[in-house]
Design a protein around this motif. Structure first.
Motif, PDB file in Angstrom:
ATOM      1  N   ALA A   1     -37.851-152.276   8.471  1.00 47.80           N
ATOM      2  CA  ALA A   1     -38.191-150.981   7.865  1.00 47.80           C
ATOM      3  C   ALA A   1     -37.957-149.786   8.781  1.00 47.80           C
ATOM      4  CB  ALA A   1     -39.637-151.001   7.395  1.00 47.80           C
ATOM      5  N   THR A   2     -38.762-149.684   9.826  1.00 47.69           N
ATOM      6  CA  THR A   2     -38.677-148.443  10.604  1.00 47.69           C
ATOM      7  C   THR A   2     -37.369-148.345  11.376  1.00 47.69           C
ATOM      8  OG1 THR A   2     -39.981-149.434  12.384  1.00 47.69           O
ATOM      9  CG2 THR A   2     -41.165-148.103  10.789  1.00 47.69           C
ATOM     10  N   SER A   3     -36.815-149.484  11.799  1.00 48.18           N
ATOM     11  CA  SER A   3     -35.537-149.406  12.511  1.00 48.18           C
ATOM     12  C   SER A   3     -34.436-148.900  11.586  1.00 48.18           C
ATOM     13  CB  SER A   3     -35.153-150.755  13.132  1.00 48.18           C
ATOM     14  OG  SER A   3     -35.071-151.757  12.149  1.00 48.18           O
ATOM     15  N   THR A   4     -34.560-149.204  10.303  1.00 50.68           N
ATOM     16  CA  THR A   4     -33.584-148.710   9.324  1.00 50.68           C
ATOM     17  C   THR A   4     -33.663-147.190   9.221  1.00 50.68           C
ATOM     18  OG1 THR A   4     -33.862-150.750   8.079  1.00 50.68           O
ATOM     19  CG2 THR A   4     -32.821-148.928   6.924  1.00 50.68           C
ATOM     20  N   VAL A   5     -34.898-146.685   9.185  1.00 46.93           N
ATOM     21  CA  VAL A   5     -35.104-145.238   9.092  1.00 46.93           C
ATOM     22  C   VAL A   5     -34.521-144.547  10.325  1.00 46.93           C
ATOM     23  CG1 VAL A   5     -36.861-143.429   9.047  1.00 46.93           C
ATOM     24  CG2 VAL A   5     -37.167-145.500   7.661  1.00 46.93           C
TER      25      VAL A   5
ATOM     26  N   LEU B   1     -30.343-141.381  13.299  1.00 49.65           N
ATOM     27  CA  LEU B   1     -29.476-141.234  14.479  1.00 49.65           C
ATOM     28  C   LEU B   1     -28.016-141.089  14.058  1.00 49.65           C
ATOM     29  CD1 LEU B   1     -30.958-143.796  17.042  1.00 49.65           C
ATOM     30  CD2 LEU B   1     -31.423-141.352  16.820  1.00 49.65           C
ATOM     31  N   LYS B   2     -27.624-141.880  13.057  1.00 42.82           N
ATOM     32  CA  LYS B   2     -26.244-141.846  12.573  1.00 42.82           C
ATOM     33  C   LYS B   2     -25.884-140.444  12.088  1.00 42.82           C
ATOM     34  CE  LYS B   2     -25.005-144.660   9.153  1.00 42.82           C
ATOM     35  NZ  LYS B   2     -25.103-145.899   8.317  1.00 42.82           N
ATOM     36  N   GLU B   3     -26.875-139.809  11.442  1.00 42.23           N
ATOM     37  CA  GLU B   3     -26.656-138.492  10.871  1.00 42.23           C
ATOM     38  C   GLU B   3     -26.729-137.393  11.934  1.00 42.23           C
ATOM     39  OE1 GLU B   3     -28.917-138.109   7.184  1.00 42.23           O
ATOM     40  OE2 GLU B   3     -29.271-136.014   7.730  1.00 42.23           O
ATOM     41  N   GLN B   4     -27.696-137.530  12.829  1.00 43.12           N
ATOM     42  CA  GLN B   4     -28.022-136.382  13.691  1.00 43.12           C
ATOM     43  C   GLN B   4     -27.363-136.385  15.066  1.00 43.12           C
ATOM     44  OE1 GLN B   4     -30.587-134.068  12.613  1.00 43.12           O
ATOM     45  NE2 GLN B   4     -31.913-135.255  11.265  1.00 43.12           N
ATOM     46  N   LEU B   5     -27.064-137.569  15.607  1.00 40.03           N
ATOM     47  CA  LEU B   5     -26.514-137.559  16.970  1.00 40.03           C
ATOM     48  C   LEU B   5     -25.142-136.895  17.052  1.00 40.03           C
ATOM     49  CD1 LEU B   5     -27.685-140.922  18.611  1.00 40.03           C
ATOM     50  CD2 LEU B   5     -28.511-138.588  19.021  1.00 40.03           C
TER      51      LEU B   5
ATOM     52  N   THR C   1     -42.146-142.489  16.914  1.00 44.87           N
ATOM     53  CA  THR C   1     -42.331-142.644  15.461  1.00 44.87           C
ATOM     54  C   THR C   1     -42.028-141.322  14.763  1.00 44.87           C
ATOM     55  OG1 THR C   1     -44.683-142.183  15.737  1.00 44.87           O
ATOM     56  CG2 THR C   1     -44.060-144.493  15.603  1.00 44.87           C
ATOM     57  N   ALA C   2     -41.369-140.426  15.490  1.00 44.63           N
ATOM     58  CA  ALA C   2     -41.115-139.081  14.957  1.00 44.63           C
ATOM     59  C   ALA C   2     -40.311-139.109  13.659  1.00 44.63           C
ATOM     60  CB  ALA C   2     -40.374-138.243  15.997  1.00 44.63           C
ATOM     61  N   PHE C   3     -39.455-140.112  13.493  1.00 43.16           N
ATOM     62  CA  PHE C   3     -38.622-140.127  12.290  1.00 43.16           C
ATOM     63  C   PHE C   3     -39.419-140.503  11.045  1.00 43.16           C
ATOM     64  CE2 PHE C   3     -35.767-140.832  15.883  1.00 43.16           C
ATOM     65  CZ  PHE C   3     -34.968-139.705  15.736  1.00 43.16           C
ATOM     66  N   MET C   4     -40.615-141.050  11.231  1.00 41.96           N
ATOM     67  CA  MET C   4     -41.498-141.321  10.104  1.00 41.96           C
ATOM     68  C   MET C   4     -42.493-140.183   9.895  1.00 41.96           C
ATOM     69  SD  MET C   4     -40.184-144.288  11.009  1.00 41.96           S
ATOM     70  CE  MET C   4     -41.118-144.852  12.424  1.00 41.96           C
ATOM     71  N   THR C   5     -43.004-139.637  10.988  1.00 42.65           N
ATOM     72  CA  THR C   5     -44.072-138.639  10.849  1.00 42.65           C
ATOM     73  C   THR C   5     -43.527-137.212  10.867  1.00 42.65           C
ATOM     74  OG1 THR C   5     -44.427-138.494  13.228  1.00 42.65           O
ATOM     75  CG2 THR C   5     -45.694-140.152  12.032  1.00 42.65           C
ATOM     76  N   GLY C   6     -42.287-137.039  11.318  1.00 41.64           N
ATOM     77  CA  GLY C   6     -41.702-135.709  11.379  1.00 41.64           C
ATOM     78  C   GLY C   6     -42.147-134.903  12.586  1.00 41.64           C
TER      79      GLY C   6
ATOM     80  N   LEU D   1     -35.696-146.428   2.214  1.00 44.85           N
ATOM     81  CA  LEU D   1     -36.573-146.345   3.386  1.00 44.85           C
ATOM     82  C   LEU D   1     -36.494-144.972   4.051  1.00 44.85           C
ATOM     83  CD1 LEU D   1     -35.863-149.923   4.751  1.00 44.85           C
ATOM     84  CD2 LEU D   1     -38.042-149.128   3.853  1.00 44.85           C
ATOM     85  N   SER D   2     -35.286-144.431   4.142  1.00 43.41           N
ATOM     86  CA  SER D   2     -35.133-143.101   4.748  1.00 43.41           C
ATOM     87  C   SER D   2     -35.837-142.039   3.912  1.00 43.41           C
ATOM     88  CB  SER D   2     -33.650-142.740   4.885  1.00 43.41           C
ATOM     89  OG  SER D   2     -33.040-143.591   5.811  1.00 43.41           O
ATOM     90  N   ASN D   3     -35.675-142.134   2.592  1.00 44.00           N
ATOM     91  CA  ASN D   3     -36.331-141.162   1.715  1.00 44.00           C
ATOM     92  C   ASN D   3     -37.850-141.298   1.766  1.00 44.00           C
ATOM     93  OD1 ASN D   3     -33.918-140.121   0.893  1.00 44.00           O
ATOM     94  ND2 ASN D   3     -33.811-141.298  -0.997  1.00 44.00           N
ATOM     95  N   LEU D   4     -38.319-142.538   1.852  1.00 43.12           N
ATOM     96  CA  LEU D   4     -39.760-142.784   1.913  1.00 43.12           C
ATOM     97  C   LEU D   4     -40.357-142.127   3.162  1.00 43.12           C
ATOM     98  CD1 LEU D   4     -42.026-144.341   0.385  1.00 43.12           C
ATOM     99  CD2 LEU D   4     -41.600-146.238   1.945  1.00 43.12           C
ATOM    100  N   ALA D   5     -39.663-142.279   4.276  1.00 42.91           N
ATOM    101  CA  ALA D   5     -40.154-141.680   5.519  1.00 42.91           C
ATOM    102  C   ALA D   5     -40.238-140.163   5.386  1.00 42.91           C
ATOM    103  CB  ALA D   5     -39.251-142.069   6.692  1.00 42.91           C
TER     104      ALA D   5
END
Lengths: 98, 153
Positions: A15-19, A24-28, A77-82, B116-120
């Protein structure tokens, strides 16, 4: 500058590694990093994956029990919590530019 | 992907995981053994996340995909006025006061990347926080389907 490979780690590699990988793919590239492979792995596999020498950096969402790796580790965990997402992206980009 | 909302009876994180895991098995989303795998995973790699800007905590428990038979997301809400203490993903010495638990049952990740990305991203949305605070399970489900699943088929 050669392409940079990142290992993204979480507990189950689901889950979180996917996020994180997608972020990273988008932003780096926007931060000037020449991204090669972004691979996902379980925390328990991190050591063996990194020992292949194929990775320049580990980004993990969970704390890793082994504290000795040959490459830098960034835990977030910034990519989950923003919270602090831009800062951690800067940190990751900087670590990959060295 | 199936989505359901469940009102939790509260208790410890283990109580909640057992309840959600057994529910998933009953509904045919996971096989026997899933609950133990879920508890073990949470103990080794906790999934509590504090969303400080919104003032609530969330947990996204999940086990290895081996036990999952059908992809689903189960949204569990703590009873009104209560929280469930989960261990923090960031720091195993910290606890997070969780108001919403999203049990993720995915059998392979590649098809669920966008979900998953959208959920986050949803965790950081004002509407999500409002619905969590109201303990509006149906509203949350609607939001998850609308923002994370629709258009991602």
């Amino acid at each position: 500058m050669s392409k940079k490979n990142v290992l993204v780690v979480c507990g189950t590699s689901v889950a979180t590694s996917t996020v994180v990988k997608e972020a990273l793919k988008e932003q780096l590239p926007e931060r000037g990093v020449d991204v090669g492979t972004i691979a996902k792995g379980k925390a328990t596999e991190a050591q063996s994956k990194v020992s292949s020498g194929d990775f320049d950096l580990i980004v993990t969402t969970t704390s890793l029990s082994e504290d000795r790796f040959d490459v830098p580790i960034i835990q977030t965990t910034a990519f989950m919590t923003g919270i602090g997402e831009d800062e951690v992206l800067d940190e990751i980009a900087a670590a990959l530019s060295e | 992907m199936r989505t359901e909302s469940i009102t939790l009876a509260g208790g410890s994180d283990e109580d909640v995981l057992t309840r959600l895991g057994e529910y998933a098995i009953d509904r045919g989303y996971a096989e026997e053994g899933y609950v133990d795998a879920l508890l073990e995973r949470e103990a080794n790699h906790p999934t509590g996340l504090d969303v400080p800007t919104k003032g609530f905590g969330i947990a996204i428990p999940h086990a290895d995909p081996d036990f999952v038979t059908e992809a689903a997301a189960l949204v569990g809400l703590a009873p009104p006025g209560e929280v469930i203490e989960f261990t923090s993903m960031d720091d195993p010495d910290q606890t997070v006061e969780v108001e919403v638990v999203i049990l993720l049952l995915v059998n392979e990740t590649e098809g669920y990347t966008t979900f998953l990305s959208n959920l986050a991203k949803l965790f950081q949305a004002d509407e999500f926080a409002t619905l969590v605070r109201r303990r509006d399970g149906d509203g949350l489900l609607g939001l998850v389907v609308d923002r994370c699943i629709e258009g991602d088929a």
